[in-house]
Design an enzyme around this catalytic site. Structure first.
Site, PDB file in Angstrom:
ATOM      1  N   GLU A   1      62.856  25.759 -14.735  1.00  0.00           N
ATOM      2  CA  GLU A   1      62.023  26.272 -15.818  1.00  0.00           C
ATOM      3  C   GLU A   1      60.862  27.081 -15.240  1.00  0.00           C
ATOM      4  O   GLU A   1      60.470  26.905 -14.076  1.00  0.00           O
ATOM      5  CB  GLU A   1      61.481  25.115 -16.659  1.00  0.00           C
ATOM      6  CG  GLU A   1      62.533  24.446 -17.534  1.00  0.00           C
ATOM      7  CD  GLU A   1      62.825  25.230 -18.795  1.00  0.00           C
ATOM      8  OE1 GLU A   1      63.320  26.377 -18.674  1.00  0.00           O
ATOM      9  OE2 GLU A   1      62.581  24.715 -19.887  1.00  0.00           O
TER      10      GLU A   1
ATOM     11  N   HIS B   1      33.336  11.175 -19.237  1.00  0.00           N
ATOM     12  CA  HIS B   1      32.153  10.770 -19.990  1.00  0.00           C
ATOM     13  C   HIS B   1      31.071  10.153 -19.116  1.00  0.00           C
ATOM     14  O   HIS B   1      29.933   9.993 -19.569  1.00  0.00           O
ATOM     15  CB  HIS B   1      32.555   9.790 -21.096  1.00  0.00           C
ATOM     16  CG  HIS B   1      33.078  10.462 -22.321  1.00  0.00           C
ATOM     17  ND1 HIS B   1      34.229  11.220 -22.312  1.00  0.00           N
ATOM     18  CD2 HIS B   1      32.614  10.512 -23.591  1.00  0.00           C
ATOM     19  CE1 HIS B   1      34.445  11.689 -23.522  1.00  0.00           C
ATOM     20  NE2 HIS B   1      33.484  11.278 -24.320  1.00  0.00           N
TER      21      HIS B   1
ATOM     22  N   LYS C   1      34.601  24.108 -32.986  1.00  0.00           N
ATOM     23  CA  LYS C   1      35.091  25.086 -32.013  1.00  0.00           C
ATOM     24  C   LYS C   1      36.494  24.721 -31.544  1.00  0.00           C
ATOM     25  O   LYS C   1      37.377  25.578 -31.417  1.00  0.00           O
ATOM     26  CB  LYS C   1      34.139  25.143 -30.822  1.00  0.00           C
ATOM     27  CG  LYS C   1      34.247  26.401 -29.977  1.00  0.00           C
ATOM     28  CD  LYS C   1      33.044  26.528 -29.061  1.00  0.00           C
ATOM     29  CE  LYS C   1      33.024  27.899 -28.396  1.00  0.00           C
ATOM     30  NZ  LYS C   1      31.788  28.105 -27.625  1.00  0.00           N
ATOM     31  N   ASP C   2      36.716  23.424 -31.296  1.00  0.00           N
ATOM     32  CA  ASP C   2      38.054  22.976 -30.906  1.00  0.00           C
ATOM     33  C   ASP C   2      39.048  23.165 -32.049  1.00  0.00           C
ATOM     34  O   ASP C   2      40.227  23.448 -31.808  1.00  0.00           O
ATOM     35  CB  ASP C   2      38.020  21.500 -30.501  1.00  0.00           C
ATOM     36  CG  ASP C   2      37.374  21.287 -29.137  1.00  0.00           C
ATOM     37  OD1 ASP C   2      37.336  22.248 -28.352  1.00  0.00           O
ATOM     38  OD2 ASP C   2      36.905  20.164 -28.871  1.00  0.00           O
TER      39      ASP C   2
ATOM     40  N   SER D   1      30.262  16.673 -19.270  1.00  0.00           N
ATOM     41  CA  SER D   1      31.025  17.897 -19.077  1.00  0.00           C
ATOM     42  C   SER D   1      30.288  18.875 -18.169  1.00  0.00           C
ATOM     43  O   SER D   1      29.052  18.960 -18.192  1.00  0.00           O
ATOM     44  CB  SER D   1      31.304  18.569 -20.426  1.00  0.00           C
ATOM     45  OG  SER D   1      32.092  17.738 -21.251  1.00  0.00           O
TER      46      SER D   1
END
Length: 428
Positions: free
Chosen positions: A291, A219, A247-248, A223
């Site tokens: 894994e 922040h 959108k998220d 972004s």
């Protein structure tokens, strides 16, 4: 970054004024993920992966807390306690499968998040701290996942712990004491289970704390975006809510749909059948593999088969495995290009996709037996991995000729049309 055009939280109702004056949590939320936080208007769906990683972490913490209520960290009954969770605890099978597959989905979105950052140059100034904290999160995830894989105490759990911790003994002088300290003895047993269980329970909360720092660091500069061009004014941004929460939300729906399909129709597809056999120190599995999210690094570890400069190949493998991750910490200073996005770096873009292919090849070699031709292929792939970051990237960043950048984000979005600032959401 300070956005002078951003709306700030100003409560209207007397109750919200009273709360805000004593505990400014509504203001914090509003300025962090609400209309008070402007973000570039051209973010694509690759910017969903941060939210998806947060959702995956929440799934892991919630399911992990409930599973811990029924798990017994003792070598004699650990395997039986896991089977009891699957068969006797109400919805225990769902919790166990959600936790096991949630780890895989967590790594999927984090790997996509990392490669998105590599493609769009999100590690470049002024976001170096965001990137560094992200790499710390990745390391903590790997440690948490490794210790969690040991807890079911099946054959692959036991021998995975035996093999992976055994590599520490390759470190001169201090290696064997470190291995004994990690295991609480000379071989995986009750002490190792207790150590791994307690740390596996603790580390997700440490990850959550580093995630808060990661978001906080994000922040400050704001972004990044697909063009890599800095925000010039209000015409380049939109409020985070409702534009990107919607959108998220769509991305989260796709993520949960894929997760549910895996959970209900193929819950064991990403696991290993040998882990449904109780741990037996006297019976070594024919092929020990970790894994899937460790496969590329496991291939690098096994790529060293010859001693160099009187240093054992085993030690070279351990150093290379840790160095493969450590390179990410210095990446912001290896890439000297002033252009962030690979969309405007045609030469870098070609090498980026070669790196993606190389990591996939390493992953495939990591799951295959340690024999030819896989060892030889992993050696070439490991050599290219290090060459990409230490040789190719510094040279390319200095010699390539980038494409012309747009003058602003709004210019790239609107293709020359007049840009207007997006309306700010209604204040609380």
């Amino acid at each position: 970054m300070s956005f002078p055009w951003a709306e700030h939280y100003a409560p209207k109702h007397p109750l919200t004024k009273w709360i805000d004056s004593r505990l400014p949590l509504p203001r914090l939320v509003y300025n962090a993920i609400g209309a008070g936080y402007p973000v570039p208007r051209n973010l694509n769906y690759f910017w969903n992966f941060g939210v998806l990683a947060g959702a995956a972490l929440a799934i892991q913490i919630i399911t992990g807390i409930i599973l811990a209520m029924h798990y017994a960290a003792h070598g004699d009954i650990a395997f039986q306690s896991v089977e009891s969770i699957m068969r006797d605890v109400n919805s225990g099978w769902l919790l166990r499968y959600a936790h096991a597959n949630g780890a895989s989905f967590f790594f999927i979105v984090v790997y996509l998040h990392i490669f998105r950052g590599l493609y769009y140059g999100s590690y470049k100034a002024p976001r170096e701290m965001v990137w560094l904290l992200g790499v710390v999160i990745f390391l903590l995830m790997m440690a948490t996942a490794f210790m969690g894989y040991v807890l079911p105490w099946g054959q692959m759990s036991f021998w995975g712990a035996q093999v992976i911790t055994g590599f520490f003994s390759a470190i001169p002088v201090v290696g064997e004491p470190i291995r004994v300290w990690l295991l609480g003895g000379f071989a995986p047993d009750n002490a190792a289970l207790n150590r791994f269980f307690s740390l596996h329970y603790l580390l997700p909360f440490v990850i959550a704390g580093v995630v808060v720092l990661h978001i906080w660091a994000l922040h400050i500069p704001g972004s990044n975006n697909p063009t890599g061009v800095d925000v010039k004014g209000p015409q380049d941004t939109v409020p985070f809510h409702p534009y990107y929460t919607a959108k998220d939300g769509f991305g989260l729906g796709v993520f949960l749909t894929a997760f549910s399909l895996m959970l209900f129709f193929a819950p064991n597809a990403l696991g290993h059948a040998d882990n449904y056999i109780p741990a037996n120190p006297l019976s070594t599995p024919a092929h020990i593999v970790p894994e899937w999210y460790f496969w590329p690094f496991y291939a690098i570890l096994r790529a060293f088969t010859v001693n160099f400069f009187w240093i054992p190949a085993k030690l070279w493998g351990v150093v290379a495995m840790f160095s493969a991750i450590a390179l990410l910490f210095v990446l912001p200073w290896l890439d000297a290009s002033p252009v962030r996005s690979a969309n405007y770096r045609p030469l870098y873009r070609k090498f980026f996709w070669l790196l993606v292919l190389d990591v996939l090849v390493l992953g495939y070699c990591g799951v295959m037996p340690a024999e030819e031709p896989w060892v030889r292929i992993s050696q070439f792939a490991a050599a290219y991995y290090f060459a990409h970051f230490l040789i190719i990237l510094p040279i390319v960043s200095r010699v390539e000729k980038p494409l012309p950048l747009p003058n602003s984000i709004s210019e790239s979005v609107l293709h020359g049309e007049k840009a207007e600032a997006a309306p700010i959401g209604v204040q609380a």
